[in-house]
Design a protein around this motif. Sequence first.
Motif, short mmCIF file in Angstrom:
data_model
loop_
_atom_site.label_atom_id
_atom_site.label_comp_id
_atom_site.label_asym_id
_atom_site.label_seq_id
_atom_site.Cartn_x
_atom_site.Cartn_y
_atom_site.Cartn_z
N UNK A 60 0.87 -1.09 0.05
CA UNK A 60 -0.06 0.02 -0.25
C UNK A 60 0.69 1.01 0.05
N UNK A 61 0.63 2.08 -0.87
CA UNK A 61 1.27 3.35 -0.74
C UNK A 61 0.28 4.27 -0.31
N UNK A 62 0.58 5.17 0.47
CA UNK A 62 -0.28 6.48 1.23
C UNK A 62 -0.18 7.59 0.77
N UNK A 63 -1.46 8.24 0.79
CA UNK A 63 -1.45 9.67 0.46
C UNK A 63 -2.47 10.13 1.49
N UNK A 64 -2.37 11.51 1.63
CA UNK A 64 -3.29 12.14 2.73
C UNK A 64 -4.40 13.02 1.75
N UNK A 65 -5.57 12.86 2.19
CA UNK A 65 -6.62 13.75 1.52
C UNK A 65 -6.71 15.02 2.44
N UNK A 66 -7.27 15.80 1.76
CA UNK A 66 -7.43 17.32 2.31
C UNK A 66 -8.03 17.27 3.91
N UNK A 67 -8.95 16.11 3.98
CA UNK A 67 -9.60 16.03 5.44
C UNK A 67 -8.86 15.19 6.45
N UNK A 68 -7.65 14.78 5.84
CA UNK A 68 -6.91 14.13 6.83
C UNK A 68 -7.09 12.78 6.85
N UNK A 69 -7.48 11.95 5.55
CA UNK A 69 -7.65 10.58 5.66
C UNK A 69 -6.33 9.89 4.84
N UNK A 70 -5.90 8.89 5.32
CA UNK A 70 -5.13 8.00 4.87
C UNK A 70 -5.79 7.30 3.59
N UNK A 71 -5.36 7.44 2.32
CA UNK A 71 -5.96 6.80 1.10
C UNK A 71 -4.80 5.99 0.39
N UNK A 72 -4.95 4.85 -0.44
CA UNK A 72 -4.06 4.16 -0.89
C UNK A 72 -3.87 4.50 -2.35
N UNK A 73 -2.83 5.22 -2.83
CA UNK A 73 -2.70 5.67 -4.34
C UNK A 73 -1.10 5.86 -4.22
N UNK A 74 -0.77 5.48 -5.33
CA UNK A 74 0.99 5.63 -5.57
C UNK A 74 1.06 7.17 -5.78
N UNK A 75 0.46 7.78 -6.84
CA UNK A 75 0.75 8.97 -7.16
C UNK A 75 0.12 10.03 -6.09
N UNK A 76 1.00 11.31 -6.22
CA UNK A 76 0.41 12.49 -5.50
C UNK A 76 -0.78 12.97 -6.03
N UNK A 77 -0.95 12.89 -7.54
CA UNK A 77 -2.27 13.47 -8.06
C UNK A 77 -2.79 12.32 -8.51
N UNK A 78 -4.08 12.49 -9.07
CA UNK A 78 -5.00 11.50 -9.21
C UNK A 78 -4.91 11.17 -10.51
#
Length: 414
Positions: free
Chosen positions: A57-75
């Motif tokens: 799992x690669x982690x990113x953080x949403x603007x409301x502070x939730x850890x989501x699993x996505x490789x890139x920093x952009x969608x």
Amino acid sequence: MKKTLALGLLALACVAPAQASAVQLNIGHRGASGTRPEHTFAAYDRALALGADYIEQDLQVTSDGVLVVLHDGTLNRTVRGPAENCTGAVDTKTLAQIKTCSAGEWFGAEWAGEKVPTLEEVFQRYGKTVNYYIETKTPDPEDDMETKLLALLDKYDLRNASINDWQVLIQSFSADSLKRVHAMDARLPLVFLGTLNAASIQSVREYGVGIGPSFGGVTQANVAAAHAACLNVHPYTVNTDADIARMLSYGVDGMFTNFPERLEAQLGAAAAPGLTGPKTAAADLRRCRGEQKDVPAPVGGTVGATLSLTLGTPGTFGAFTPGVEKVYTASTKATVVSTAGDASLTVADPGKLTNGTFTLASPLGVAITPNAWTGPVSNAESVIAFTQPIAANEPLRTGTYAKTLTFTLSTTNP
């Protein structure tokens, strides 16, 4: 053709493996991302069905502070949907916005229903039935990604399983991120993503259990150097049969692959069943690190014309003191002569020291440093370090505890 020479040595100590782990782990890179859209439940389910020991799992953080699993920093690359929700930087979108997007449509129409999962949703789906390899991606200290990650490990009762059995490995290209995790809990197993060389080995040994290099820079020599420092090596991303075979021949402890089935096929009967691979790797590394106390001593023995091994006087711990918790140490040296293109020095698993029908409670340990050579050597010296832990409440029988060890000098390139 492999040539070997084995010598016996009576010593009060036990073996550490020639490589940092006796198993080679199959790590599903973003799941089975060669045949399914990466970081989706479709990719994770497929990787597990194909025999992966870990799902990543690669982690990113949403603007409301939730850890989501996505490789890139952009969608943009792997997400489809309304532009206002599904393009741009992850940290500018709320979780609710991201959940309006498809995480699979880019890969194929049949995967259009796949969503970007949160890390919590991944834990909810699989619980303690799988092993997780989690990367903190370019973390901003203000996002507090590491604290959020550890909180979820606690919520789903995964912290102790990570510490004891490596059910969760945490990796990052950011040494600072790993050091923040280490400061919060120094027991957690951490893997630095970066170049495998003498400098990184020395640095990572202070806080981590392994290094994840790009596979193109991996050599038999730098794998051996990492193992000598009791570090695992998990290269990425190894996809062709030829590259998988080469990494296995170098003795890496596992590898990331988009095609877990290809690695599983080459491992064959050696593939670790179920959750046992990481647990074995964790135990092997702890054993290796308990054997890293070097005490000078000689050793003696001989080999044939192209391989020569000299081992000195058997090591001795002296007298064990009852009622005192202590790790006893001793060491000796091995002298190696080899005209071969490669050579490695290993020792058979000795079990525990025995005194008649009695055995000590803890396994014996020995570390060989260095234990591999990539070309001809003349009178190359290795330190063989022995350790024996004794617990304060351990009963000790009067007499001598001993064990006979078998050391093997071998080559596949005579």
